[in-house]
Design a protein around this motif. Sequence first.
Motif, PDB file in Angstrom:
ATOM      1  N   TYR B  32      -7.839  25.390 -42.345  1.00 52.73           N
ATOM      2  CA  TYR B  32      -6.825  25.095 -41.346  1.00 52.73           C
ATOM      3  C   TYR B  32      -5.550  24.760 -42.128  1.00 52.73           C
ATOM      4  N   LEU B  33      -4.438  25.343 -41.764  1.00 57.53           N
ATOM      5  CA  LEU B  33      -3.199  25.163 -42.527  1.00 57.53           C
ATOM      6  C   LEU B  33      -2.092  24.629 -41.628  1.00 57.53           C
ATOM      7  N   PHE B  34      -1.295  23.745 -42.175  1.00 54.51           N
ATOM      8  CA  PHE B  34      -0.281  23.043 -41.391  1.00 54.51           C
ATOM      9  C   PHE B  34       1.018  22.929 -42.192  1.00 54.51           C
ATOM     10  N   TRP B  35       2.105  22.809 -41.459  1.00 59.51           N
ATOM     11  CA  TRP B  35       3.378  22.400 -42.044  1.00 59.51           C
ATOM     12  C   TRP B  35       3.903  21.197 -41.269  1.00 59.51           C
ATOM     13  N   GLY B  43       8.983   9.369 -40.137  1.00 61.99           N
ATOM     14  CA  GLY B  43       7.600   9.807 -40.299  1.00 61.99           C
ATOM     15  C   GLY B  43       7.504  11.308 -40.384  1.00 61.99           C
ATOM     16  N   LEU B  44       6.286  11.797 -40.462  1.00 64.29           N
ATOM     17  CA  LEU B  44       6.062  13.232 -40.542  1.00 64.29           C
ATOM     18  C   LEU B  44       5.997  13.832 -39.147  1.00 64.29           C
ATOM     19  N   GLN B  45       6.695  14.938 -38.991  1.00 68.46           N
ATOM     20  CA  GLN B  45       6.682  15.631 -37.709  1.00 68.46           C
ATOM     21  C   GLN B  45       5.993  16.978 -37.864  1.00 68.46           C
ATOM     22  N   PHE B  46       5.152  17.281 -36.919  1.00 66.03           N
ATOM     23  CA  PHE B  46       4.406  18.533 -36.928  1.00 66.03           C
ATOM     24  C   PHE B  46       5.336  19.707 -36.661  1.00 66.03           C
ATOM     25  N   LEU B  47       5.202  20.771 -37.470  1.00 69.53           N
ATOM     26  CA  LEU B  47       5.979  21.993 -37.261  1.00 69.53           C
ATOM     27  C   LEU B  47       5.125  23.109 -36.684  1.00 69.53           C
ATOM     28  N   LEU B  48       4.001  23.382 -37.348  1.00 70.47           N
ATOM     29  CA  LEU B  48       3.154  24.479 -36.895  1.00 70.47           C
ATOM     30  C   LEU B  48       1.811  24.410 -37.612  1.00 70.47           C
ATOM     31  N   LYS B  49       0.876  25.207 -37.097  1.00 66.79           N
ATOM     32  CA  LYS B  49      -0.447  25.249 -37.708  1.00 66.79           C
ATOM     33  C   LYS B  49      -1.055  26.630 -37.558  1.00 66.79           C
ATOM     34  N   LYS B  78      12.339  30.446 -42.074  1.00 70.79           N
ATOM     35  CA  LYS B  78      13.290  30.347 -40.968  1.00 70.79           C
ATOM     36  C   LYS B  78      14.380  31.375 -41.224  1.00 70.79           C
ATOM     37  N   PRO B  79      14.680  32.213 -40.270  1.00 69.97           N
ATOM     38  CA  PRO B  79      15.629  33.312 -40.509  1.00 69.97           C
ATOM     39  C   PRO B  79      17.034  32.839 -40.857  1.00 69.97           C
ATOM     40  N   SER B  80      17.476  31.722 -40.266  1.00 73.33           N
ATOM     41  CA  SER B  80      18.844  31.261 -40.472  1.00 73.33           C
ATOM     42  C   SER B  80      18.836  29.732 -40.562  1.00 73.33           C
ATOM     43  N   ALA B  81      19.011  29.219 -41.758  1.00 70.59           N
ATOM     44  CA  ALA B  81      18.891  27.771 -41.970  1.00 70.59           C
ATOM     45  C   ALA B  81      20.105  27.020 -41.428  1.00 70.59           C
ATOM     46  N   LEU B  82      19.844  25.806 -40.991  1.00 70.13           N
ATOM     47  CA  LEU B  82      20.890  24.887 -40.530  1.00 70.13           C
ATOM     48  C   LEU B  82      20.971  23.706 -41.480  1.00 70.13           C
ATOM     49  N   VAL B  83      22.140  23.094 -41.538  1.00 67.26           N
ATOM     50  CA  VAL B  83      22.289  21.891 -42.367  1.00 67.26           C
ATOM     51  C   VAL B  83      21.275  20.819 -41.939  1.00 67.26           C
ATOM     52  N   SER B  84      21.003  20.765 -40.652  1.00 67.02           N
ATOM     53  CA  SER B  84      20.063  19.770 -40.124  1.00 67.02           C
ATOM     54  C   SER B  84      18.613  20.056 -40.524  1.00 67.02           C
ATOM     55  N   ASP B  85      18.341  21.200 -41.140  1.00 67.49           N
ATOM     56  CA  ASP B  85      16.992  21.488 -41.646  1.00 67.49           C
ATOM     57  C   ASP B  85      16.742  20.812 -42.991  1.00 67.49           C
ATOM     58  N   SER B  86      17.746  20.206 -43.568  1.00 69.50           N
ATOM     59  CA  SER B  86      17.585  19.506 -44.837  1.00 69.50           C
ATOM     60  C   SER B  86      16.603  18.356 -44.653  1.00 69.50           C
ATOM     61  N   ALA B  87      15.500  18.435 -45.370  1.00 70.83           N
ATOM     62  CA  ALA B  87      14.419  17.457 -45.205  1.00 70.83           C
ATOM     63  C   ALA B  87      13.353  17.759 -46.252  1.00 70.83           C
ATOM     64  N   LEU B  88      12.288  16.975 -46.205  1.00 70.45           N
ATOM     65  CA  LEU B  88      11.135  17.163 -47.096  1.00 70.45           C
ATOM     66  C   LEU B  88      10.027  17.847 -46.296  1.00 70.45           C
ATOM     67  N   TYR B  89       9.527  18.935 -46.829  1.00 69.94           N
ATOM     68  CA  TYR B  89       8.528  19.731 -46.107  1.00 69.94           C
ATOM     69  C   TYR B  89       7.190  19.664 -46.827  1.00 69.94           C
ATOM     70  N   PHE B  90       6.154  19.410 -46.038  1.00 70.42           N
ATOM     71  CA  PHE B  90       4.808  19.297 -46.589  1.00 70.42           C
ATOM     72  C   PHE B  90       3.903  20.367 -45.997  1.00 70.42           C
ATOM     73  N   CYS B  91       3.204  21.052 -46.868  1.00 72.59           N
ATOM     74  CA  CYS B  91       2.116  21.929 -46.465  1.00 72.59           C
ATOM     75  C   CYS B  91       0.821  21.116 -46.552  1.00 72.59           C
ATOM     76  N   ALA B  92      -0.097  21.374 -45.666  1.00 74.93           N
ATOM     77  CA  ALA B  92      -1.368  20.647 -45.694  1.00 74.93           C
ATOM     78  C   ALA B  92      -2.503  21.589 -45.333  1.00 74.93           C
ATOM     79  N   VAL B  93      -3.648  21.305 -45.891  1.00 76.61           N
ATOM     80  CA  VAL B  93      -4.835  22.100 -45.622  1.00 76.61           C
ATOM     81  C   VAL B  93      -5.961  21.175 -45.197  1.00 76.61           C
ATOM     82  N   SER B  94      -6.813  21.671 -44.342  1.00 79.51           N
ATOM     83  CA  SER B  94      -7.936  20.883 -43.882  1.00 79.51           C
ATOM     84  C   SER B  94      -9.074  21.812 -43.484  1.00 79.51           C
ATOM     85  N   ARG B  95     -10.233  21.240 -43.381  1.00 83.62           N
ATOM     86  CA  ARG B  95     -11.380  21.908 -42.780  1.00 83.62           C
ATOM     87  C   ARG B  95     -12.102  20.880 -41.932  1.00 83.62           C
ATOM     88  N   PRO B  96     -12.730  21.302 -40.861  1.00 81.72           N
ATOM     89  CA  PRO B  96     -13.381  20.334 -39.966  1.00 81.72           C
ATOM     90  C   PRO B  96     -14.349  19.400 -40.681  1.00 81.72           C
TER      91      PRO B  96
END
Lengths: 110, 113
Positions: B32-35, B43-49, B78-96
Amino acid sequence: DTAVSQTPKYLVTQMGNDKSIKCEQNLGHDTMYWYKQDSKKFLKIMFSYNNKELIINETVPNRFSPKSPDKAHLNLHINSLELGDSAVYFCASSRKDGYTFGSGTRLTVV
Amino acid sequence: AQSVAQPEDQVNVAEGNPLTVKCTYSVSGNPYLFWYVQYPNRGLQFLLKYITGDNLVKGSYGFEAEFNKSQTSFHLKKPSALVSDSALYFCAVSRPSWGKFQFGAGTQVVVTP
């Protein structure tokens, strides 16, 4: 309504003190976690509870003691605080395939 | 060993340009993969999985990610970045069976006007 709430948001304390961080979730999730984010922003799991039972304890010093009075709450008590405990502590909850994080507690030990 | 890697500590991009944040994983079986994204002092905000199904996953704020099993990658785009996208991005992996997430080290994204 906040889904996962932690208190306090900031905590500054002296070495040797004992402090607690509280976490509550209103999502009905069965599993709750504590993660530690160090100064390099690296996130590492500390504990996981499922329905009030400890599932994961990732070799955390026994000065750290989680307590889950019910499945909506997971508190973290830290005894004899050390400088190296300074970090941001995140609570999270999950049901199946995703987490919801709290906004974090920034702990500074001086 | 099970792991997830984000090879770039920082990504710099000009506003309006495409943004890519790389993530590779080393997990047996079907991961299972997450960003997640972390804005300063937040805090961390969920983007997608990605759990199963279509390899292209669309998430919040115009982000998407493609699961590539042969390359064991899950790059965020992201096709077109915004200044407001400046942040720290984490990828995460999991399995049940794990009962936890394994996070990458994070990638700082800096979008300049």
